[in-house]
Design a protein around this motif. Structure first.
Motif, PDB file in Angstrom:
ATOM      1  N   LEU A 131       0.818  -1.218   0.000  1.00  0.00           N
ATOM      2  CA  LEU A 131       0.000   0.000   0.000  1.00  0.00           C
ATOM      3  C   LEU A 131       0.851   1.268   0.000  1.00  0.00           C
ATOM      4  CD1 LEU A 131      -2.654  -1.123   2.661  1.00  0.00           C
ATOM      5  CD2 LEU A 131      -2.912  -1.137   0.166  1.00  0.00           C
ATOM      6  N   LEU A 132       2.147   1.084  -0.229  1.00  0.00           N
ATOM      7  CA  LEU A 132       3.045   2.247  -0.219  1.00  0.00           C
ATOM      8  C   LEU A 132       3.101   2.899  -1.596  1.00  0.00           C
ATOM      9  CD1 LEU A 132       6.048   0.850   1.869  1.00  0.00           C
ATOM     10  CD2 LEU A 132       4.138   2.263   2.671  1.00  0.00           C
ATOM     11  N   ASN A 133       3.238   4.208  -1.571  1.00  0.00           N
ATOM     12  CA  ASN A 133       3.406   4.987  -2.795  1.00  0.00           C
ATOM     13  C   ASN A 133       4.548   5.967  -2.549  1.00  0.00           C
ATOM     14  OD1 ASN A 133       3.149   6.314  -5.220  1.00  0.00           O
ATOM     15  ND2 ASN A 133       1.251   7.370  -4.681  1.00  0.00           N
ATOM     16  N   LEU A 134       5.671   5.729  -3.212  1.00  0.00           N
ATOM     17  CA  LEU A 134       6.884   6.526  -2.993  1.00  0.00           C
ATOM     18  C   LEU A 134       7.293   6.529  -1.525  1.00  0.00           C
ATOM     19  CD1 LEU A 134       6.065   9.583  -5.293  1.00  0.00           C
ATOM     20  CD2 LEU A 134       7.479   7.567  -5.824  1.00  0.00           C
ATOM     21  N   GLY A 135       7.144   5.361  -0.891  1.00  0.00           N
ATOM     22  CA  GLY A 135       7.560   5.202   0.502  1.00  0.00           C
ATOM     23  C   GLY A 135       6.551   5.659   1.532  1.00  0.00           C
ATOM     24  N   LEU A 136       5.423   6.215   1.089  1.00  0.00           N
ATOM     25  CA  LEU A 136       4.389   6.690   2.016  1.00  0.00           C
ATOM     26  C   LEU A 136       3.128   5.843   1.864  1.00  0.00           C
ATOM     27  CD1 LEU A 136       4.752  10.558   1.513  1.00  0.00           C
ATOM     28  CD2 LEU A 136       5.719   9.150   3.356  1.00  0.00           C
ATOM     29  N   LEU A 137       2.421   5.686   2.968  1.00  0.00           N
ATOM     30  CA  LEU A 137       1.202   4.893   2.943  1.00  0.00           C
ATOM     31  C   LEU A 137       0.131   5.612   2.124  1.00  0.00           C
ATOM     32  CD1 LEU A 137      -0.454   2.474   3.966  1.00  0.00           C
ATOM     33  CD2 LEU A 137      -1.041   3.827   5.994  1.00  0.00           C
ATOM     34  N   ASP A 138      -0.434   4.913   1.147  1.00  0.00           N
ATOM     35  CA  ASP A 138      -1.511   5.446   0.322  1.00  0.00           C
ATOM     36  C   ASP A 138      -2.826   5.216   1.080  1.00  0.00           C
ATOM     37  OD1 ASP A 138      -3.567   5.828  -1.565  1.00  0.00           O
ATOM     38  OD2 ASP A 138      -2.225   5.326  -3.221  1.00  0.00           O
ATOM     39  N   LEU A 139      -3.332   6.254   1.719  1.00  0.00           N
ATOM     40  CA  LEU A 139      -4.508   6.130   2.580  1.00  0.00           C
ATOM     41  C   LEU A 139      -5.750   5.723   1.795  1.00  0.00           C
ATOM     42  CD1 LEU A 139      -3.999   9.204   4.957  1.00  0.00           C
ATOM     43  CD2 LEU A 139      -3.409   6.803   5.358  1.00  0.00           C
ATOM     44  N   LYS A 140      -5.832   6.165   0.550  1.00  0.00           N
ATOM     45  CA  LYS A 140      -6.996   5.815  -0.268  1.00  0.00           C
ATOM     46  C   LYS A 140      -7.008   4.310  -0.533  1.00  0.00           C
ATOM     47  CE  LYS A 140      -9.300   7.031  -4.643  1.00  0.00           C
ATOM     48  NZ  LYS A 140      -9.267   5.719  -5.291  1.00  0.00           N
ATOM     49  N   ARG A 141      -5.869   3.759  -0.904  1.00  0.00           N
ATOM     50  CA  ARG A 141      -5.791   2.325  -1.158  1.00  0.00           C
ATOM     51  C   ARG A 141      -5.994   1.524   0.122  1.00  0.00           C
ATOM     52  NH1 ARG A 141      -0.241   1.316  -3.874  1.00  0.00           N
ATOM     53  NH2 ARG A 141      -0.968  -0.845  -3.785  1.00  0.00           N
ATOM     54  N   GLU A 142      -5.499   2.048   1.246  1.00  0.00           N
ATOM     55  CA  GLU A 142      -5.713   1.379   2.528  1.00  0.00           C
ATOM     56  C   GLU A 142      -7.207   1.300   2.837  1.00  0.00           C
ATOM     57  OE1 GLU A 142      -4.075   1.723   7.116  1.00  0.00           O
ATOM     58  OE2 GLU A 142      -4.767   3.533   6.102  1.00  0.00           O
ATOM     59  N   HIS A 143      -7.914   2.415   2.629  1.00  0.00           N
ATOM     60  CA  HIS A 143      -9.345   2.453   2.906  1.00  0.00           C
ATOM     61  C   HIS A 143     -10.089   1.506   1.959  1.00  0.00           C
ATOM     62  CE1 HIS A 143     -13.108   4.186   4.340  1.00  0.00           C
ATOM     63  NE2 HIS A 143     -13.517   4.232   3.080  1.00  0.00           N
ATOM     64  N   GLU A 144      -9.690   1.459   0.701  1.00  0.00           N
ATOM     65  CA  GLU A 144     -10.341   0.582  -0.269  1.00  0.00           C
ATOM     66  C   GLU A 144     -10.156  -0.889   0.110  1.00  0.00           C
ATOM     67  OE1 GLU A 144      -8.514   1.792  -3.878  1.00  0.00           O
ATOM     68  OE2 GLU A 144      -9.909   3.465  -4.243  1.00  0.00           O
ATOM     69  N   LEU A 145      -8.958  -1.239   0.580  1.00  0.00           N
ATOM     70  CA  LEU A 145      -8.708  -2.617   1.012  1.00  0.00           C
ATOM     71  C   LEU A 145      -9.620  -2.985   2.181  1.00  0.00           C
ATOM     72  CD1 LEU A 145      -6.883  -5.215   0.905  1.00  0.00           C
ATOM     73  CD2 LEU A 145      -5.488  -4.104   2.661  1.00  0.00           C
ATOM     74  N   ALA A 146      -9.715  -2.085   3.175  1.00  0.00           N
ATOM     75  CA  ALA A 146     -10.552  -2.343   4.343  1.00  0.00           C
ATOM     76  C   ALA A 146     -12.019  -2.477   3.951  1.00  0.00           C
ATOM     77  CB  ALA A 146     -10.367  -1.239   5.380  1.00  0.00           C
ATOM     78  N   GLU A 147     -12.484  -1.601   3.053  1.00  0.00           N
ATOM     79  CA  GLU A 147     -13.873  -1.657   2.601  1.00  0.00           C
ATOM     80  C   GLU A 147     -14.151  -2.962   1.839  1.00  0.00           C
ATOM     81  OE1 GLU A 147     -16.465   0.165   3.033  1.00  0.00           O
ATOM     82  OE2 GLU A 147     -15.706   2.002   3.943  1.00  0.00           O
ATOM     83  N   GLU A 148     -13.190  -3.362   1.019  1.00  0.00           N
ATOM     84  CA  GLU A 148     -13.354  -4.596   0.254  1.00  0.00           C
ATOM     85  C   GLU A 148     -13.568  -5.789   1.175  1.00  0.00           C
ATOM     86  OE1 GLU A 148     -10.686  -7.528  -2.655  1.00  0.00           O
ATOM     87  OE2 GLU A 148      -9.919  -5.555  -2.057  1.00  0.00           O
ATOM     88  N   TRP A 149     -12.715  -5.883   2.218  1.00  0.00           N
ATOM     89  CA  TRP A 149     -12.808  -7.032   3.099  1.00  0.00           C
ATOM     90  C   TRP A 149     -13.938  -6.909   4.104  1.00  0.00           C
ATOM     91  CZ3 TRP A 149     -11.112 -11.691   2.321  1.00  0.00           C
ATOM     92  CH2 TRP A 149     -10.142 -11.865   1.345  1.00  0.00           C
ATOM     93  N   ARG A 150     -14.323  -5.699   4.445  1.00  0.00           N
ATOM     94  CA  ARG A 150     -15.530  -5.539   5.270  1.00  0.00           C
ATOM     95  C   ARG A 150     -16.724  -6.168   4.553  1.00  0.00           C
ATOM     96  NH1 ARG A 150     -18.832   0.024   6.192  1.00  0.00           N
ATOM     97  NH2 ARG A 150     -18.965  -0.251   3.928  1.00  0.00           N
ATOM     98  N   ASP A 151     -16.829  -5.921   3.253  1.00  0.00           N
ATOM     99  CA  ASP A 151     -17.940  -6.463   2.479  1.00  0.00           C
ATOM    100  C   ASP A 151     -17.793  -7.971   2.265  1.00  0.00           C
ATOM    101  OD1 ASP A 151     -18.969  -3.905   2.314  1.00  0.00           O
ATOM    102  OD2 ASP A 151     -18.129  -3.507   0.324  1.00  0.00           O
ATOM    103  N   LYS A 152     -16.570  -8.423   1.952  1.00  0.00           N
ATOM    104  CA  LYS A 152     -16.361  -9.838   1.654  1.00  0.00           C
ATOM    105  C   LYS A 152     -16.678 -10.735   2.842  1.00  0.00           C
ATOM    106  CE  LYS A 152     -12.877 -10.025  -2.030  1.00  0.00           C
ATOM    107  NZ  LYS A 152     -11.499 -10.452  -2.352  1.00  0.00           N
ATOM    108  N   ILE A 153     -16.287 -10.286   4.033  1.00  0.00           N
ATOM    109  CA  ILE A 153     -16.445 -11.133   5.212  1.00  0.00           C
ATOM    110  C   ILE A 153     -17.556 -10.641   6.125  1.00  0.00           C
ATOM    111  CG2 ILE A 153     -14.817 -10.030   6.825  1.00  0.00           C
ATOM    112  CD1 ILE A 153     -13.616 -12.893   7.191  1.00  0.00           C
ATOM    113  N   ALA A 154     -18.308  -9.628   5.657  1.00  0.00           N
ATOM    114  CA  ALA A 154     -19.503  -9.123   6.350  1.00  0.00           C
ATOM    115  C   ALA A 154     -19.205  -8.671   7.780  1.00  0.00           C
ATOM    116  CB  ALA A 154     -20.601 -10.177   6.338  1.00  0.00           C
ATOM    117  N   ILE A 155     -18.206  -7.791   7.924  1.00  0.00           N
ATOM    118  CA  ILE A 155     -17.925  -7.201   9.237  1.00  0.00           C
ATOM    119  C   ILE A 155     -19.020  -6.183   9.536  1.00  0.00           C
ATOM    120  CG2 ILE A 155     -16.292  -5.843  10.593  1.00  0.00           C
ATOM    121  CD1 ILE A 155     -14.068  -6.983   8.799  1.00  0.00           C
TER     122      ILE A 155
END
Length: 484
Positions: free
Chosen positions: A349-373
């Motif tokens: 999730l790094l972009n030029l050595g920094l955490l890409d917050l948008k991609r981090e949020h998208e990953l969390a949202e994806e798995w929230r939906d997949k596993i029904a958190i």
């Protein structure tokens, strides 16, 4: 003597809101003397919230609690609950890890005081451990933080059933066997039947449906913060209970028959010995294989998983770990749900050595939906979730990571049957892509999802069973017989 037909507690139109989230939606519930009341429902259905209100830990937003003694309460608290003889064994254990077993017994019983209080507290807690869990192997001087999660659970249970200066009328057991193996769980269920047979009452919350069906006198089903069914346990079957909960009516045994074992003459993907002495049978895992670890709890399964994980760089394998003890080894309590999910994927999730917050949020949202958190917002703190939903976040962390191998340490603690079915399917789907799973479980039904099973005893592998050879009798025999 109790009037066995009169409820010891009656809840009328109890509601509980957490901001915009309605956890309880006008619950009515009677609990009778001498009964074991089974309470089931999906994670987030409101079970633990309802029991926290009954135990005085939380105050209802509205509604009345009637204790059958002529008094009612809208502002119930812990002191009042104790006065009414209500005890609770929490899903998230409440023991103080920096204190001994004896000192933890004293905390709940302030009536033990004065000269020689330690001896009285020691006698009290050991007496109840001996009564409920014969051959428990726990010393009163053990530091709780040094005990396995199973032994901590046993201490918590023994403490709840102990009596000093007030009688016990009701014991709430919230997932009490989630960290116990089948033998110890049977000991507890036998004690519950003795306790209710003598006129006491229990509320048993469990996602192990056989446990609910065989121990309860009456079962209530909760869904979306309300009671949707209540009837004698004998009127339910496993299938009708699943259907009433709102799960897909799919019996877990539908998946008992695995495909042919992936083992061949090829070199194993991973091969280790459980002990440093390199004695006995080695543990072999092949790519895309689901390897089960079985046996009585505390016999080296968790230690083996931890040792494999600690040496992942030596093996040259990307690994993820799903902890069963989410309190001490799983969640980061100060972080959000999204941060807890994404932590194992940071490098991706790094972009030029920094955490890409948008991609981090998208990953969390994806798995929230997949596993029904069950959460409206992954930016909420992880502790805003129920225990079962916290465990879902740990699965999301592992499945969403780049790991080739996923180690699972009895990970289904407090997870409802519907989610279990979904996770089992995810595990099989991930294994089909080449991911390897090494899975310690205390549930026999879960071993049937494995391609190969190793049974542990005294830190070594006592039996090496293919899925075709696997039977409960063989597992139990190997668990109690010395390894050859």
């Amino acid at each position: 003597m109790n009037d066995m037909s009169r409820p010891i507690v009656k809840l009328n139109s109890v509601e509980k809101n957490f901001g915009a989230v309605r956890a309880l939606d006008g619950v009515d519930l009677d609990i009778l003397p001498g009964e074991c009341l089974g309470l089931v429902g999906h994670n987030g259905a409101g079970k633990s919230t309802l029991m926290n209100i009954l135990a005085g830990i939380q105050t209802p937003t509205s509604g009345i609690l009637d204790f059958g003694d002529g008094g009612t309460s809208t502002n119930h608290n812990v002191s009042e609950a104790r006065r009414q003889g209500i005890r609770c064994v929490f899903q998230e254990l409440s023991l103080c890890p920096n204190l001994t077993v004896t000192e933890n017994a004293r905390i709940q019983h302030p009536g033990i005081k004065g000269w020689n209080w330690r001896a009285r507290a020691r006698e009290l807690i050991l007496g109840h451990l001996d009564e409920i869990f014969p051959n428990h192997g726990i010393s009163a001087d053990d530091l709780v933080g040094d005990l396995s999660i199973a032994k901590r659970q046993m201490v918590e249970i023994a403490r709840a059933f102990s009596i000093v200066d007030s009688d016990i009328r009701l014991v709430i057991l919230d997932e009490p066997t989630s960290s116990l193996d089948a033998t110890i769980a049977d000991q507890l269920m036998a004690h519950v039947r003795r306790f209710t047979g003598a006129g006491g009452s229990c509320v048993l919350i469990s996602h192990l449906l056989e446990e609910i069906l065989t121990t309860s006198d009456r079962i209530i089903v909760m869904r979306d913060g309300d009671v949707v069914d209540s009837r004698p346990a004998q009127d339910f079957s496993r299938q009708t209970l699943v259907e009433t909960m709102g799960s897909v009516a799919k019996d877990l045994h539908e998946f008992d028959q695995n495909t042919d074992s992936k083992r061949s003459e090829e070199t194993p993907y991973l091969s280790i010995y459980p002990t440093e002495a390199h004695r006995g049978i080695s543990l072999n895992a092949h790519k895309g294989e689901i390897v089960g670890l079985a046996g009585l709890s505390g016999h080296g399964q968790t230690d083996t998983l931890v040792r494999i994980y600690d040496r992942r760089k030596q093996y040259g394998i990307e690994m993820a770990f799903v902890a069963g003890d989410r309190q001490s080894d799983g969640v980061f309590p100060l972080w959000t749900i999204g941060q807890n999910i994404s932590i194992s994927s940071i490098r991706n999730l790094l972009n030029l050595g920094l955490l890409d917050l948008k991609r981090e949020h998208e990953l969390a949202e994806e798995w929230r939906d997949k596993i029904a958190i069950r959460t409206p917002d992954v930016n909420h703190n992880i502790l805003s979730l129920s225990g079962g939903n916290q465990q879902k976040a740990l699965f999301a962390r592992a499945f969403g990571s780049p790991a080739d191998t996923i180690l699972m340490d009895d990970p289904m603690r407090g997870v409802d049957i519907g989610t279990k079915q979904e996770v089992y399917e995810m595990i099989r789907a991930e294994a089909a892509t080449g991911r390897t799973f090494i899975w310690y479980t205390t549930e026999m039904d879960e071993l049937k999802h494995c391609d190969h099973v190793y049974v542990f005893r005294n830190g070594q592998i006592a039996a090496d069973l293919s899925s075709q050879e696997l039977t409960e009798q063989k597992v139990l025999h190997a668990s109690f017989e010395e390894a050859s």
